[in-house]
Design an enzyme around this catalytic site. Structure first.
Site: not given
Length: 281
Positions: A179, A205
């Site tokens: 991420e 995210s």
């Protein structure tokens, strides 16, 4: 789409579909995003927290607002149909849950961009993008890892108007598609969210906002066009028209790709080694 959502949705749902023997292409998310409006302005790009959503009626109330777009006859794990589950749900706060007639945005929270920089697609959370960044053209600042990009951003090497490119962070290149929250958060924290875009073959995210485009495919490790972008190349982002491209001729792209050399995997043992290809050609 109605809640703004997370770009991770475009990873999890196709994976679940595959387990069921189905195919859920990226194009489906864009089709749905154009039909389902964004109804709830949620943190971090919006105003309200999940507690506010719950107090306003929760997900059942949002679904009830969307009932004309849902198949109400589908069975659910409750033993009841979708329609039966939401029939008594009501919106208690119209500031939190907007109506279909008065959405936060006319389109949903996720869009799929394609072009010569992402022939197989890329993903952006449109709910977190300001009007200033709906269309953006700027010079590339290219980094081969998240760590390298963070060092440059924190060192004030990235300026307003730039397009930060972080590559070799995809499923195989990462490996595991890590991420990219720190670079996007740093850009936002430096007050550049409305003037700097970020493109990566890694992922984001629901916490991401700004002009952040992830899941660029093919990824750099597999020789996708993102692998041959150079500092100073002009990159164009056009969210309304779903375009992500680098301003290079087809001939120049082919020449660069022909000269590109694969990199060995960063990790060759342990669980993350499952992401590496069987061989490097």
């Amino acid at each position: 789409m109605a809640l703004g959502g997370s770009t991770n949705t475009t990873l999890h749902l196709p994976a679940i579909a595959k387990e069921a023997g189905l195919t859920l292409p990226l194009s489906t998310f864009d089709e749905i995003g154009r039909k389902v409006p964004h109804l709830c302005s949620m943190i971090p790009s919006g105003t309200f927290a999940l507690e506010d959503l719950d107090t306003a009626g929760g997900v059942p109330a949002v679904m009830n607002e969307l009932k004309t777009l849902l198949n109400l006859n589908l069975p659910t794990v409750s033993g009841k149909t979708v329609g039966e589950n939401i029939k008594n749900a009501h919106v208690l706060d119209r500031e939190v849950i907007h109506s279909l007639a008065n959405p936060v945005h006319k389109e949903g929270g996720i869009a799929i961009l394609t072009g010569n920089l992402a022939p197989k697609g890329s993903v952006i959370k449109t709910a977190g993008v300001s009007p200033k960044m709906q269309k953006h053209t700027g010079p590339a600042k290219v980094y081969d890892s998240e760590k390298e990009a963070l060092t440059a951003i924190r060192g004030n090497k990235v300026k307003a108007g730039d397009v930060v490119v972080i590559r070799y962070e995809g499923p195989r290149g990462g490996p595991g598609m890590p991420e990219m929250l720190f670079p996007t958060a740093t850009i936002a924290g430096m007050g550049l969210a409305d003037s700097v875009a970020l493109i990566t073959d890694g992922r984001f995210s629901g916490a991401t906002h700004g002009g952040s485009i992830g899941h660029v495919a093919p990824e750099a490790f597999d020789g996708g066009p993102i692998a041959i972008i150079k500092n100073g190349d002009t990159i164009t982002i056009d969210i309304p028209n779903r375009v992500l491209k680098v301003e290079l001729s087809d001939k120049e792209l082919k020449t660069r790709l022909a000269a590109w050399k694969p990199r060995p995997p960063k990790i060759t043992k342990g669980i993350l080694s499952r992401y590496k290809p069987t061989q490097i050609e």
